[in-house]
Structure formats: structure tokens, C-alpha cells
Design a protein around this motif. Structure first.
Motif, mmCIF file in Angstrom:
data_model
loop_
_atom_site.group_PDB
_atom_site.id
_atom_site.type_symbol
_atom_site.label_atom_id
_atom_site.label_comp_id
_atom_site.label_asym_id
_atom_site.label_seq_id
_atom_site.Cartn_x
_atom_site.Cartn_y
_atom_site.Cartn_z
ATOM 1 N N GLU A 488 -23.289 6.881 -19.708
ATOM 2 C CA GLU A 488 -23.530 5.548 -20.262
ATOM 3 C C GLU A 488 -22.887 4.471 -19.381
ATOM 4 O OE1 GLU A 488 -23.540 3.280 -24.556
ATOM 5 O OE2 GLU A 488 -23.652 5.455 -24.376
ATOM 6 N N ALA A 489 -21.704 4.734 -18.880
ATOM 7 C CA ALA A 489 -21.036 3.764 -18.014
ATOM 8 C C ALA A 489 -21.792 3.593 -16.706
ATOM 9 C CB ALA A 489 -19.601 4.215 -17.743
ATOM 10 N N GLU A 490 -22.320 4.704 -16.170
ATOM 11 C CA GLU A 490 -23.067 4.628 -14.912
ATOM 12 C C GLU A 490 -24.380 3.865 -15.092
ATOM 13 O OE1 GLU A 490 -22.007 5.375 -12.081
ATOM 14 O OE2 GLU A 490 -20.310 6.729 -12.403
ATOM 15 N N VAL A 491 -25.055 4.086 -16.196
ATOM 16 C CA VAL A 491 -26.292 3.359 -16.464
ATOM 17 C C VAL A 491 -26.008 1.866 -16.584
ATOM 18 C CG1 VAL A 491 -28.175 3.004 -18.122
ATOM 19 C CG2 VAL A 491 -27.436 5.333 -17.559
ATOM 20 N N LEU A 492 -24.956 1.519 -17.321
ATOM 21 C CA LEU A 492 -24.600 0.109 -17.500
ATOM 22 C C LEU A 492 -24.336 -0.557 -16.157
ATOM 23 C CD1 LEU A 492 -23.977 -2.251 -19.387
ATOM 24 C CD2 LEU A 492 -21.630 -1.382 -19.561
ATOM 25 N N GLU A 493 -23.648 0.150 -15.283
ATOM 26 C CA GLU A 493 -23.340 -0.408 -13.963
ATOM 27 C C GLU A 493 -24.623 -0.667 -13.170
ATOM 28 O OE1 GLU A 493 -21.145 -1.967 -10.932
ATOM 29 O OE2 GLU A 493 -20.459 -1.410 -12.945
ATOM 30 N N ARG A 494 -25.591 0.261 -13.246
ATOM 31 C CA ARG A 494 -26.861 0.083 -12.512
ATOM 32 C C ARG A 494 -27.674 -1.072 -13.097
ATOM 33 N NH1 ARG A 494 -24.074 3.980 -11.051
ATOM 34 N NH2 ARG A 494 -24.597 5.139 -9.156
ATOM 35 N N VAL A 495 -27.635 -1.206 -14.406
ATOM 36 C CA VAL A 495 -28.363 -2.311 -15.040
ATOM 37 C C VAL A 495 -27.777 -3.651 -14.577
ATOM 38 C CG1 VAL A 495 -28.846 -3.450 -17.244
ATOM 39 C CG2 VAL A 495 -29.099 -0.964 -17.034
ATOM 40 N N LYS A 496 -26.461 -3.736 -14.487
ATOM 41 C CA LYS A 496 -25.812 -4.966 -14.020
ATOM 42 C C LYS A 496 -26.196 -5.273 -12.577
ATOM 43 C CE LYS A 496 -21.681 -4.687 -16.991
ATOM 44 N NZ LYS A 496 -20.198 -4.446 -16.989
ATOM 45 N N ARG A 497 -26.322 -4.218 -11.749
ATOM 46 C CA ARG A 497 -26.619 -4.432 -10.333
ATOM 47 C C ARG A 497 -28.123 -4.515 -10.058
ATOM 48 N NH1 ARG A 497 -22.440 0.004 -8.442
ATOM 49 N NH2 ARG A 497 -24.337 1.145 -7.877
ATOM 50 N N ARG A 498 -28.941 -4.443 -11.131
ATOM 51 C CA ARG A 498 -30.411 -4.500 -11.018
ATOM 52 C C ARG A 498 -30.937 -3.362 -10.146
ATOM 53 N NH1 ARG A 498 -32.078 -6.921 -15.155
ATOM 54 N NH2 ARG A 498 -34.095 -7.361 -14.160
ATOM 55 N N GLU A 499 -30.333 -2.189 -10.275
ATOM 56 C CA GLU A 499 -30.821 -0.982 -9.622
ATOM 57 C C GLU A 499 -31.541 -0.125 -10.658
ATOM 58 O OE1 GLU A 499 -27.111 -0.925 -6.419
ATOM 59 O OE2 GLU A 499 -27.320 0.699 -7.897
ATOM 60 N N GLN A 500 -32.312 0.828 -10.183
ATOM 61 C CA GLN A 500 -33.158 1.601 -11.094
ATOM 62 C C GLN A 500 -32.527 2.941 -11.449
ATOM 63 O OE1 GLN A 500 -36.775 1.182 -8.574
ATOM 64 N NE2 GLN A 500 -37.765 0.489 -10.465
ATOM 65 N N VAL A 501 -32.897 3.414 -12.655
ATOM 66 C CA VAL A 501 -32.336 4.644 -13.205
ATOM 67 C C VAL A 501 -33.472 5.545 -13.686
ATOM 68 C CG1 VAL A 501 -30.850 5.628 -15.008
ATOM 69 C CG2 VAL A 501 -30.258 3.413 -13.966
ATOM 70 N N ILE A 502 -33.352 6.833 -13.407
ATOM 71 C CA ILE A 502 -34.254 7.847 -13.958
ATOM 72 C C ILE A 502 -33.432 8.759 -14.853
ATOM 73 C CG2 ILE A 502 -35.577 9.930 -13.426
ATOM 74 C CD1 ILE A 502 -36.681 8.551 -10.978
ATOM 75 N N LEU A 503 -33.924 8.970 -16.086
ATOM 76 C CA LEU A 503 -33.245 9.870 -17.019
ATOM 77 C C LEU A 503 -34.214 10.978 -17.432
ATOM 78 C CD1 LEU A 503 -31.382 7.298 -19.312
ATOM 79 C CD2 LEU A 503 -30.421 8.650 -17.435
#
Length: 815
Positions: A488-503
């Protein structure tokens, strides 16, 4: 030799050829490889000519009715390939040939019913029978569909069969056209010898200006044009063209056109090869230039540039005048890969896969057959593409289980590709970051040449991996945990940096179980031995095996307690959680529900590529060969799903999935990270995937296989028996075991081990109770012979027609 007779195999489970006479009108075209329409008892079938002769010892030979194609559907090497398939996978030659041509080419049979008037007054009739008799009496002979339109469709087939048995109706078979056919378009051209003089043209312009405009356009233009183009350009209709035709100025004709699939090109730039890529390319190109058969295993980590090696090998094949086939696991899930081939080779490429319409697939197949394209890319069925001078076959992601066919003939496209390359004196390239155990084992034994790509082709490096022990998370956080604190912390960090996430969450729906907390009742499918999955969007429960759907209950189906609980997490629940946890993020779900319909996968992946999605959650389709530089984080929400399957390949498939999805991270300029959530952090498949260590995984897995005598050390066959009656299924599987036991005690089959029988892990599917009975043997020839002999002996005992016996050599997923 003038062919007077033809040996024809049929797409039926019959291990023999049938002799038919070749009518004089067809003798100039009859030759091996041609499809032939022939009578078979009371129907018509499309068979395949495998031999022609001048004489025959068979008496009362029926004639061939038609040869529907201009060219043979199969060359001599392709006939040999399908003969090998029939022997290797225990099916008939005709069944193997049928699976190698596009669906829709098979001519069928429909019945035309005629009333026997002398019999219509004999005996009593039901109301339904009276309606049918009345329809035929008033209208004459009719097809079943025509009778249904007049007399109603309810129980129509049973009614017709009853009347035929009583002699009241005659059923006459007539030929039903194939659904795949040539599409034509109307064109118009100027009649050269009938051009009017200037005075006549001037008169035409005054009296019929639209006719004159069309004619002058044709006369001073290309001389011919599509009728639809003329309608649109000049705002005219067919009456205008008919008037010009009656004047003798033009003539209309039909011209064939191809129905082409819509493929988006991408990434056309040719890249310089690094030293590892160049070494791999050189080894493959040397064999290609020498015209020698060789299988290569291209073992390259994710992002190592395997596709660029394929592209340049294919370029070399084309320069040598040879053709190429590229197999990809599921073409709808890999639009980027297909797009790169299209960009590089333009119109010289055809696509073959099941997502195309019947017409599109037929046209793409004929383009290859006619030599109009040199490259075919597609899913497993593309291995049969009718290219004339095959030089190379590439099997991308060769480990993928979708290469295994689920219906007869149950072939594996990887193995068929190797055999086709052998028969064509070409090369076969098997590519993967996670080679199948069989493929890697064969490279160690010298059956193939292993080529390695150990680093990423770009400046990027493999992502770092964190393994989160969900036992600790569940104990410390309590309740159901969707995302661990780390993820959850890693996802939040990517959202702040406008980077993309695959789950990755390899379970669709909202919750896999609907249960009563008071009595323990669980909602189950009435047709299958599985729980129903709750889908929140339409408040339904669905069976993911048979498709049965029903409204979700408000109270317990047994004790009527309320409320019920929804256990487990599917992609819908995961999506809902993410939207609540990260309200500013753009969340999208990708699973079988959101990608239903044509182009569903490409639409979501296209938006993801454009940066319109921040977090993409989905099932294993996310693990396919996607390349998105913006993805810096991949999370695996539950790595344990596949590890618990009752399958000796479970660990291999879990390792492959984890490694492949992890490889989606960090493919651009920014470093990537992977978080794997698991309740089994010490499992060797999880640890090896976390370390990007295929060698470690292979060493442990191959040791387990050897200790238990599983493939690749022994070959496996499986008999799956299905019946609606559970006692009947059990009774007949024991009879089959008796047949096998008698034979394995003879010298001919000594050393073959019988496994089971046992109920399938999912005991009932679509109302059918299922039993598995397996064989293992060191000898491929022995297990093939025993499987065929046991199948034939079983059928000779005339089992009830309600029983279904499915034979699978080298089976996958026996659950």
C-alpha cells in the motif's frame, strides 16, 4: 496417371481411409491434399484426399460430389505432419487435418422433410405432430427451420424424429454450404469498343447528367471502379449503372476482396543488437542459411530483446526466399508484439487466430495459401499456416499453457512447430524468460541449442523484489488484508509520482465464496462441483466453469439466516478497495468481464499505454508480454493461488506467472520494484521468482520430477471419462482400468505404470461427473500404442452413448 479413385480420410474418429470414385469432371484437379465433399451414410462430409489411384479393389464405390477449392489445402509435408499428429496424439488423420484448416470451411448437412400422404391418416397424432403434418401438407417439402417458423420450434427435433420413425415423413439429406466463403464486390469498367462520339456524349450530358458524370469519370480515370465508390462520389444508385450498362457503355463484374483484421502497428524502428543478441542471431542465421533443421531455445530474461532477435532472423529468412511463422500465446493479449511485426513487415504479413471472424480467418489463410504473404503471426493454430517455403518458426513464450489444445486433437503447438520445422528443413526458435521444464531439459540433453540473453536490451535492470509474509500481516492487522502495509505504501508513492502500477490478482469477480456464518452453507453451482462467485456489479453469482448465473440471495439457502458473508477477494473487490484507498488515482480492471467483446483487451491496454490509467488491476492476462515504460511497480496480491492446485506442474506455472508479471516493471528509464504477497514465503517457486533465478527453480523442480517419475523423465497419457450418472462413470472407469491392467502385464507394454483412477479435482462440470486415469512410461512409442489399443478395446465394449471418453497425450491441468 489419371486418378480414377481417391483414398479419403474424414474428420471423424475413424482410423482408416475410404475409397471414392473420382468423376471425370474432377479428375484434372483431384490430387493429394485437396478437400473433397463426399456422401457418408445419410449425410455429407468434407474429407481430405491422401492418395489417388487408377484402380481399386473396392466394389460399389460412391463418387466424390465436389472439390470445393482451387488449390490443395495441404502440401505433402503438411500431410505428413498431420499423419504424425494423428499417431502422436492418438486421433484420426482426418481429425488432425480438420484442425489445420480454418473453422467454417466444412460443408455440412441439413435435412429436408417430405410428407408421405398415404401414411398421414394412420394412427393418432399429438397436437405438435398435427401442426408439423399440416405445415408439410400445405407447403410441401420443408427444412427443419422452415417447419419451425410455421409450426413452432418447441420440441421440434423430437417430433420430426418420431414422425420419421412412423414412416409419416421422409428425411432427405441436402448439402449445407460452408460458412466460410469468398467475399466479392461489384466493380464497373468501360467497354473499350463502345465509346460514344462527342455528339452522343453531349446529348447524354443534357438528358442524363448523372449517367454522363459517372461515365466520364470512368473514361478519363482508371477505367474501372468499385460500384460503391461511384455511388458515394456521384450520389447515384444502381439504376444509374444499369442504364449505362443497357446503353452498352459499361459492364459490371465481381471482384474478390479480402476481409482484413484491424491491427495497430507499433514500434517499427530497427535496433542494433548487443553482443548477446548478435551471438544468438548469428547461430540461428547460420542454420537458416545452411537449410538445416535445428531447434533453438532462446532463454532471455524479461526485457532482454528476444523480439528484436526474432525480427532480424525473419528478415534474413525473407532475404533467403523463405517464409516465417510466429506463434504468440494469445494474440488479443499481446497487441504490442503483433504491432511490431506489422510495423516491420507491412503488407507481407497475415494474422491467424480464433478472435477473427470466420471470413477474416478464411481470407488470411487463403492469402498465405496463394503465396501473397510470406509471414504469418498468430496463436497456436497458426502453426498450420499453408506457407509454401517455410524457413523459420518462432514460438514466443513457449512455456505458455495456451499452446496446448483442449479438444481433439489435443496437440501442443510447440511440439508441432518443432516437427513442422523438421519436415521443412527449417529452424524452430523457442523463446521464453521462463522456459518450460521440458524445453530446458531437452536443451541440456542436446536435443536443442540453448542461447542466452542475460541482461536487458535497454539501460534498465531487473526490478528489485520484496516478499511480504501475509501470515504476519493477517496476524498484526486482523481481518481480511487486500494490500499489505508495504504494498500500500509503494502504490501510494507511485500515485504521488504519477507513475504506473500493475497489480495481479488471479481471481475475477468480487468474492469467490458466498457463505452463511450460522450454518456454514455455501452457494454452489447446481451443474458443477464448485462454489459460485459473487459479482457485485449486477449482484449475481456466477459459475466460472459452466457460465451458470443466478441472482445473489439475500438470505441463507438452507437456514434462511441474514446477512450472508462474502469471503475471499476477486478483481472487483480489489478494484473497489483501490478506488477507496487512492481516490485521486485512475483505476482500471482487466479481466474476462471487462474485456468481453471484440477488441476489449486492446482498448484497455491502449489507454494504459497512453498513460490514461494509473493503477491496472487484473488477472494473469496482465503477465503477457506487455512493455510499458511507465510501469515502475508491480504487485502480486496473492501469489499462492496456483501453488495449491493438484497438478505436478503447479510450482512451474506459479513461478512462470510471478516471473513474467514481475518483468513488466522497470522497462523504461526508471527503476522498477515488485512486491509479492504470499502465505508461503519459503516455497522454492516464490523464492526463485523473487531472486530472478531460473536456474535455482529448475534445479529444485527437475529433482522433484525425477524423484516421482513425472515428465520429462516419463511420458504421460490421461483418460478422462465423463457421464451424468456418477455410478455409471465410476463403473466404466474401472472397466477401462481392467483393460489397461490386462495389457500392461504383457511383454509388449511392460513398464507402463497405471495411475488411478480417481475423481477429478473438480468432480462435476456441466452436469458431467469426471474421472481421471493416467499412464506413465519411459517409452513414447509404447504409451502411444497402449493408449490407442485401450481406447479401441473400450469402444469395442459398446459403452453407453452418454459416456464421453477423452484421451490426452502429454496432458495439462488434469483437474
Amino acid at each position: 496417371m489419371t486418378p480414377h479413385f481417391a483414398e479419403i480420410v474424414l474428420p471423424l474418429p475413424l482410423d482408416r481411409a475410404f475409397t471414392y470414385a473420382v468423376p471425370e469432371s474432377l479428375r484434372d484437379r483431384a490430387r493429394p491434399g485437396m478437400r473433397a465433399v463426399v456422401p457418408v451414410m445419410n449425410r455429407f462430409e468434407t474429407g481430405f484426399i491422401v492418395k489417388v489411384t487408377e484402380t481399386s479393389a473396392v466394389e460399389k464405390v460412391k463418387p466424390i460430389l465436389d472439390l470445393p477449392d482451387e488449390l490443395p489445402a495441404f502440401s505433402e509435408p503438411m500431410l505428413k505432419l498431420c499423419r504424425w499428429m494423428a499417431d502422436y496424439y492418438c486421433c484420426s488423420w482426418g481429425e488432425a487435418l480438420q484442425c489445420a484448416v480454418p473453422a467454417g470451411m466444412r460443408v455440412g448437412t441439413k435435412l429436408r422433410y417430405t410428407l408421405v400422404e398415404e401414411a398421414m391418416h394412420q394412427g393418432r397424432f399429438t397436437d405438435r405432430q398435427k401442426a408439423v403434418v399440416a405445415a408439410l401438407y400445405s407447403r410441401g417439402p420443408l427444412l427443419e427451420s422452415q417447419i419451425g417458423a410455421v409450426a413452432g420450434k418447441q420440441a421440434l427435433s423430437n417430433t420430426l424424429q418420431a414422425l420419421v420413425r412412423r414412416g409419416v415423413l421422409l428425411a432427405e439429406p441436402i448439402m449445407k454450404e460452408a460458412t466460410a466463403n469468398v467475399r466479392t464486390e461489384t466493380y464497373v469498367r468501360v467497354v473499350d469498343g463502345a465509346v460514344p462520339d462527342n455528339e452522343t456524349l453531349a446529348a447524354l450530358q443534357r438528358r442524363a447528367p448523372k449517367q454522363a458524370a459517372v461515365y466520364l469519370d470512368l473514361l478519363h480515370g482508371a477505367g474501372s471502379a468499385a460500384a460503391t465508390a461511384l455511388y458515394e462520389k456521384h450520389q447515384v444508385n444502381s439504376a444509374t449503372l444499369r442504364a449505362l450498362e443497357e446503353r452498352g457503355y459499361i459492364e459490371r463484374f465481381e471482384e474478390e476482396f479480402y476481409r482484413s483484421p484491424d491491427i495497430q502497428a507499433s514500434g517499427a524502428d530497427k535496433h542494433a543488437l548487443n553482443d548477446e543478441q548478435q551471438a544468438a542471431y548469428g547461430a540461428i542465421a547460420d542454420k537458416l542459411e545452411a537449410g538445416e533443421f535445428q531447434t533453438f531455445l532462446l532463454h532471455g530474461i524479461t526485457g532482454s530483446g528476444k523480439t528484436e532477435v526474432y525480427l532480424q532472423v525473419i528478415e534474413r529468412a525473407l532475404a533467403l526466399g523463405k517464409d516465417a511463422i510466429i506463434l504468440v500465446p494469445e494474440i488479443s493479449l499481446t497487441p504490442q508484439t503483433v504491432g511490431r511485426f506489422f510495423s516491420r513487415f507491412k503488407e507481407n504479413i497475415a494474422v491467424l487466430h480464433s478472435a477473427l471472424s470466420v471470413g477474416e480467418r478464411y481470407d488470411e489463410w487463403r492469402r498465405a495459401q496463394r503465396g501473397e504473404v510470406r509471414i504469418v503471426v498468430g496463436a497456436r493454430s497458426a502453426v498450420f499456416a499453408p506457407l509454401r517455403n517455410l524457413g523459420v518458426i518462432v514460438v514466443d513464450e513457449e512455456h505458455d499453457t495456451s499452446y496446448k489444445q483442449g479438444e481433439t486433437p489435443r496437440y501442443h503447438a510447440r511440439d508441432v512447430a518443432i516437427m513442422r520445422a523438421h519436415l521443412s528443413k527449417g529452424v524452430c526458435v523457442l523463446g521464453s524468460a521462463t522456459p518450460s521444464i521440458e524445453a530446458f531439459y531437452n536443451s541440456e540433453r542436446g536435443k536443442s541449442v540453448r542461447l542466452s540473453l542475460s541482461r536487458r536490451a535497454t539501460s534498465g535492470v531487473l526490478p528489485s523484489v520484496k516478499v511480504v509474509d501475509m501470515r504476519i500481516e493477517a496476524r498484526e492487522l486482523g481481518g481480511k488484508v487486500v494490500l499489505s502495509r508495504t504494498l500500500e505504501a509503494e502504490v501510494l508513492e507511485r500515485v504521488k509520482r504519477r507513475e504506473q502500477v500493475i497489480l495481479l490478482l488471479n481471481r475475477r469477480g468480487f468474492a469467490p465464496y458466498v457463505m452463511c456464518p450460522q450454518c456454514g452453507w455455501c452457494a454452489e453451482c447446481e451443474h458443477c462441483n464448485v462454489s459460485l462467485t459473487f459479482h457485485k456489479r449486477d449482484h449475481s453469482m456466477q459459475c466460472h466453469y459452466c457460465g451458470h448465473t443466478e441472482d445473489a440471495p439475500l438470505v441463507c439457502g438452507k437456514c434462511h439466516f441474514n446477512p450472508l458473508v462474502y469471503l475471499g477477494t476477486g478483481t472487483q473487490r480489489g478494484e473497489e478497495y483501490l478506488m477507496a484507498a487512492f481516490p485521486g488515482a485512475r483505476v482500471e480492471r482487466m479481466d474476462a468481464d471487462t474485456t468481453a467483446g471484440r477488441g476489449g483487451h486492446a482498448k484497455i491496454l491502449g489507454r494504459f499505454a497512453q498513460g490514461e490509467i494509473d493503477i491496472l488491476i487484473g488477472t494473469q492476462m496482465l503477465a503477457k508480454g506487455h512493455d510499458y515504460p511507465g510501469v515502475t511497480l508491480v504487485g502480486v496480491i496473492n501469489a499462492d493461488t496456483g501453488l495449491t492446485l493438484p497438478d505436478f506442474r503447479a510450482a512451474e506455472q506459479a513461478f512462470n506467472l510471478l516471473t513474467q508479471v514481475a518483468g513488466r516493471a522497470g522497462r523504461g528509464d526508471r527503476a522498477g520494484e515488485v512486491v509479492i504477497q504470499t502465505f508461503r514465503p519459503k516455497h522454492y517457486a516464490v523464492q526463485a521468482a523473487a531472486e530472478h533465478d531460473y536456474a535455482r527453480f529448475y534445479a529444485e523442480e527437475i529433482a522433484h520430477r525425477e524423484a516421482n517419475g513425472y515428465p520429462p523423465f516419463r511420458r504421460m497419457a490421461n483418460f478422462l471419462l465423463e457421464a451424468e450418472d456418477p455410478q455409471l462413470a465410476e463403473q466404466w472407469i474401472m472397466r477401462l482400468k481392467g483393460i489397461l491392467r490386462e495389457r500392461v502385464e504383457t511383454p509388449e507394454y511392460r513398464g507402463v505404470e497405471i495411475i488411478g483412477p480417481s475423481p477429478a479435482a473438480v468432480r462435476k462440470v456441466k452436469r458431467q461427473y469426471r474421472w481421471n486415469l493416467g499412464l506413465l512410461s519411459n517409452s513414447s512409442a509404447r504409451i502411444n500404442a497402449l493408449t490407442r489399443a485401450a481406447r479401441d478395446a473400450f469402444q469395442a465394449e459398446k459403452p453407453p452413448t452418454k459416456l464421453k471418453l477423452k484421451v490426452d497425450l502429454d496432458p495439462y491441468g488434469m483437474y
